[in-house]
Design a protein around this motif. Structure first.
Motif, PDB file in Angstrom:
ATOM      1  N   UNK A   1      93.985 -68.766  22.004  1.00  0.00           N
ATOM      2  CA  UNK A   1      92.720 -68.309  22.564  1.00  0.00           C
ATOM      3  C   UNK A   1      92.530 -66.833  22.253  1.00  0.00           C
ATOM      4  N   UNK A   2      91.445 -66.558  21.565  1.00  0.00           N
ATOM      5  CA  UNK A   2      91.107 -65.203  21.155  1.00  0.00           C
ATOM      6  C   UNK A   2      90.711 -64.351  22.362  1.00  0.00           C
ATOM      7  N   UNK A   3      91.109 -63.090  22.351  1.00  0.00           N
ATOM      8  CA  UNK A   3      90.710 -62.091  23.366  1.00  0.00           C
ATOM      9  C   UNK A   3      90.759 -62.667  24.786  1.00  0.00           C
ATOM     10  N   UNK A   4      91.858 -63.302  25.118  1.00  0.00           N
ATOM     11  CA  UNK A   4      91.973 -64.024  26.389  1.00  0.00           C
ATOM     12  C   UNK A   4      91.734 -63.113  27.594  1.00  0.00           C
TER      13      UNK A   4
ATOM     14  N   UNK B   1      88.441 -63.306  34.704  1.00  0.00           N
ATOM     15  CA  UNK B   1      89.788 -63.847  34.875  1.00  0.00           C
ATOM     16  C   UNK B   1      89.832 -65.086  35.765  1.00  0.00           C
ATOM     17  N   UNK B   2      88.909 -65.209  36.709  1.00  0.00           N
ATOM     18  CA  UNK B   2      88.864 -66.425  37.515  1.00  0.00           C
ATOM     19  C   UNK B   2      88.290 -67.579  36.706  1.00  0.00           C
TER      20      UNK B   2
ATOM     21  N   UNK C   1      98.292 -70.635  23.809  1.00  0.00           N
ATOM     22  CA  UNK C   1      98.776 -69.255  23.770  1.00  0.00           C
ATOM     23  C   UNK C   1      97.568 -68.327  23.757  1.00  0.00           C
ATOM     24  N   UNK C   2      97.595 -67.338  24.635  1.00  0.00           N
ATOM     25  CA  UNK C   2      96.490 -66.413  24.744  1.00  0.00           C
ATOM     26  C   UNK C   2      96.791 -65.087  24.070  1.00  0.00           C
ATOM     27  N   UNK C   3      95.778 -64.543  23.400  1.00  0.00           N
ATOM     28  CA  UNK C   3      95.906 -63.204  22.836  1.00  0.00           C
ATOM     29  C   UNK C   3      95.712 -62.190  23.961  1.00  0.00           C
ATOM     30  N   UNK C   4      96.808 -61.573  24.360  1.00  0.00           N
ATOM     31  CA  UNK C   4      96.773 -60.503  25.369  1.00  0.00           C
ATOM     32  C   UNK C   4      97.375 -59.280  24.684  1.00  0.00           C
ATOM     33  N   UNK C   5      96.529 -58.531  24.000  1.00  0.00           N
ATOM     34  CA  UNK C   5      96.996 -57.429  23.152  1.00  0.00           C
ATOM     35  C   UNK C   5      97.165 -56.181  24.014  1.00  0.00           C
TER      36      UNK C   5
END
Length: 613
Positions: free
Chosen positions: A323-326, A331-332, A351-355
């Motif tokens: 998932x891009x730019x998660x 957030x809810x 898998x989330x992108x959390x950069x």
């Protein structure tokens, strides 16, 4: 007779004018875990009609918005076994026209599909730049941007058929899962090749192929026991998306009114001292001006995105999402989206992108996070990306003057914080991806540094990810030359390429040194469960040498990374806890046997992987 003809002409004209133009999801499945289905119906002034359905389907609700071109129909499919039903549109009690809706049968055990996990190695490609299997679809008359390989940021023609044609290459390399950057339609005038500004989320971009081609890709991969991961975008669409051009509701997207850019400060999501305006500009701000920000706090939007994601899983037989730019999402809302998917497919993986650059801040977004629990938050996201390890990898192998905080200590300190994660085996580890400078550029083409990095990624905890072309030494600096520099065409993916790196004969000696090492390591990992789930035991680096073990009840692997530019002797006594009673080991890179008594001689700037026996 004339009256009858006139009546028929008027009726046909009226019906054609009033027909539904779009139905989304276009069809659905029986026996889904979630029985409530939201059907989006779109057509000119369609909201003026009353809606009913056939076959005793229960209507849960009908939503008509301020835009008369939309109706959102909610039906309950509990216990429904029919293969289709009719949606009737009436005016003054008379049916003006009807729309058939199909309900398909699911694949056997579809709900129990197994997603990617730490037994996999993920190969990341940008499909436009990987291989052109069908030159006839390079451009499309209905889409604005045409193919032109001379433009670094243009479309080059890679497609789904090109991926299918080279699955043997990916499999032979040792990868077991494929993450492709988005393949859905992107009708931007320029830079549409990256496909993160989508214009239709139920349609594969015709320049990549068709929906059927995508489903065929999954089927071909499953024949090889490989997994297909879709790059899914929940945070935004492209400005050319047909719904953006005719919004169902004003608050379908975040408006200020109109456009305002994100401040990109994701820490405002959980900063207890944040200001409201800073939080708003992070979460509601647009990623860029061409990507309107979706409002997941709008229930219609959230349901639409949730069903679209499930539709692709079920339709294409997918094995996972990236998932891009998660962490830019509400957030809810994103928590509800993720939970709905995982409830439907409990063994799936996302898998989330959390950069971010802090383990606690990354951990916050993983399911059952001890950090998130402090604020009573659970994202339900199974996997996150280990960007702090990426940060270390891009620095430490260039640091040969080890000190308190330089060199291999950066690897050690990264893993010290593993206790912050709820599921340390289910995080994605990588040296580079499609948004970072090429790892071989950072290492200035030093193959020994590449071998050190690849060894670490392949043998530590988590799920390894390799960016296409790194395995043949491809370089690229986006800071100097733009994103096109790190997203080059793979050599041999086009018929008129002078050289093909898909075969050993076609690769140069330089490329083969990278490739053969990568293939050796990844295929060894594929067959050794201890590198999938084994316990990690690490030692403080001394003299810029980092030593760690992966262990389970039946196997032990010892990994030594010598980050020095010269040979070193390593005294083994200190590592007795990891070595235990083993007296010898097999060097899995060379195949030679090594005695574990006394000292080991380490080659300069090199990794050593030992299978203890």
């Amino acid at each position: 007779m004339k009256k009858i003809i006139v009546f028929l002409v008027l009726f046909i004209s009226f019906s054609a004018f009033s027909q539904v133009e779009k139905v989304e999801p276009p069809f659905w499945w029986k026996d889904m875990q979630q029985s409530s289905l939201q059907i989006m119906l779109y057509g000119k002034d369609i909201a003026k009609y009353d809606v009913s359905v056939s076959d005793n389907i229960v209507i849960e609700g009908i939503t008509k918005t301020e835009n008369p071109n939309y109706i959102f129909l909610n039906v309950d499919l509990t216990g429904v076994h029919t293969s289709n039903f009719k949606i009737n549109f009436s005016n003054k009690g008379k049916v003006a026209f009807s729309q058939n809706y199909e309900l398909k049968s699911r694949r056997a055990n579809s709900a129990l599909r197994k997603g990617f996990d730490s037994s996999d190695v993920m190969y990341l490609i940008m499909p436009d730049r990987f291989a052109n299997g069908n030159s006839e679809n390079d451009s499309n008359s209905t889409l604005q941007e045409k193919a032109d390989r001379s433009i670094a940021g243009g479309r080059h023609g890679g497609d789904i058929q090109g991926i299918i044609d080279h699955l043997d290459y990916i499999e032979d390399l040792g990868a077991t899962a494929l993450w492709s950057t988005p393949l859905l339609e992107d009708n931007d005038k320029t830079y549409s090749y990256h496909t993160y500004a989508q214009s239709d989320v139920y349609k594969i971009d015709p320049r990549y192929g068709s929906n059927e081609d995508y489903k065929r890709l999954a089927a071909e991969m499953h024949k090889k026991d490989m997994k297909l991961i879709m790059d899914y975008v929940t945070n935004h669409w492209g400005a050319e998306h047909w719904m953006i051009k005719d919004l169902p509701t004003y608050d379908w997207i975040h408006q200020f009114p109109g456009y305002a850019n994100s401040n990109y400060r994701m820490t405002t999501q959980y900063d207890t001292n944040k200001s409201d305006i800073d939080w708003k500009y992070c979460v509601d701000g647009w990623f860029v001006s061409s990507m309107p920000d979706l409002n997941q706090s709008n229930p219609l939007v959230l349901k639409y995105l949730t069903q679209n994601a499930i539709w692709w899983i079920e339709y294409a037989d997918l094995d996972g999402f990236r998932v891009d730019t998660y962490s830019y999402n509400d957030k809810d809302g994103i928590s509800k989206w993720t939970k709905a998917i995982m409830d439907e497919y409990p063994n799936f993986n996302i898998v989330g992108e959390v950069w971010m650059h802090d383990q606690a801040q990354i951990s916050y977004w993983q399911k059952d996070s001890p950090i998130g629990a402090i604020q009573s938050y659970n994202s339900y996201l199974p996997s996150v990306m280990d960007f702090t390890l990426h940060d270390a990898i891009t620095a430490m192998f260039n640091e040969e003057d080890a000190s308190w905080d330089r060199g291999m200590i950066k690897a050690y300190e990264n893993f010290v914080n593993d206790f912050l994660y709820a599921d340390i085996d289910n995080i994605l580890v990588f040296a580079g991806n499609h948004d970072t400078n090429r790892i071989n550029e950072i290492y200035d083409g030093d193959v020994n540094k590449y071998k050190l990095a690849t060894t670490l990624v392949a043998t530590t905890r988590g799920i390894p990810q390799l960016y296409y072309g790194d395995e043949i030494g491809m370089r690229g600096n986006k800071d100097k030359f733009g994103d096109g520099a790190i997203r080059q065409d793979f050599p041999g993916g086009w018929n008129n390429d002078e050289q093909s790196a898909f075969t050993e004969e076609g690769r140069t000696d330089f490329q083969n040194e990278y490739h053969s090492f990568t293939k050796k390591i990844l295929n060894y990992r594929k067959e050794n469960e201890v590198l999938h789930k084994g316990k990690l035991l690490q030692y403080l680096p001394e003299d810029n040498i980092y030593v760690y073990f992966r262990r389970n009840e039946s196997s032990t692997v010892m990994v030594i990374l010598n980050n020095n530019p010269e040979e070193k002797d390593l005294e083994l006594t200190r590592f007795s806890q990891g070595i235990g009673s083993f007296k010898a080991a097999k060097n899995i890179i060379t195949g030679s046997e090594i005695n574990l008594d006394g000292k080991l001689k380490l080659e300069a700037k090199s990794p050593l992987i030992l299978e203890l026996n």
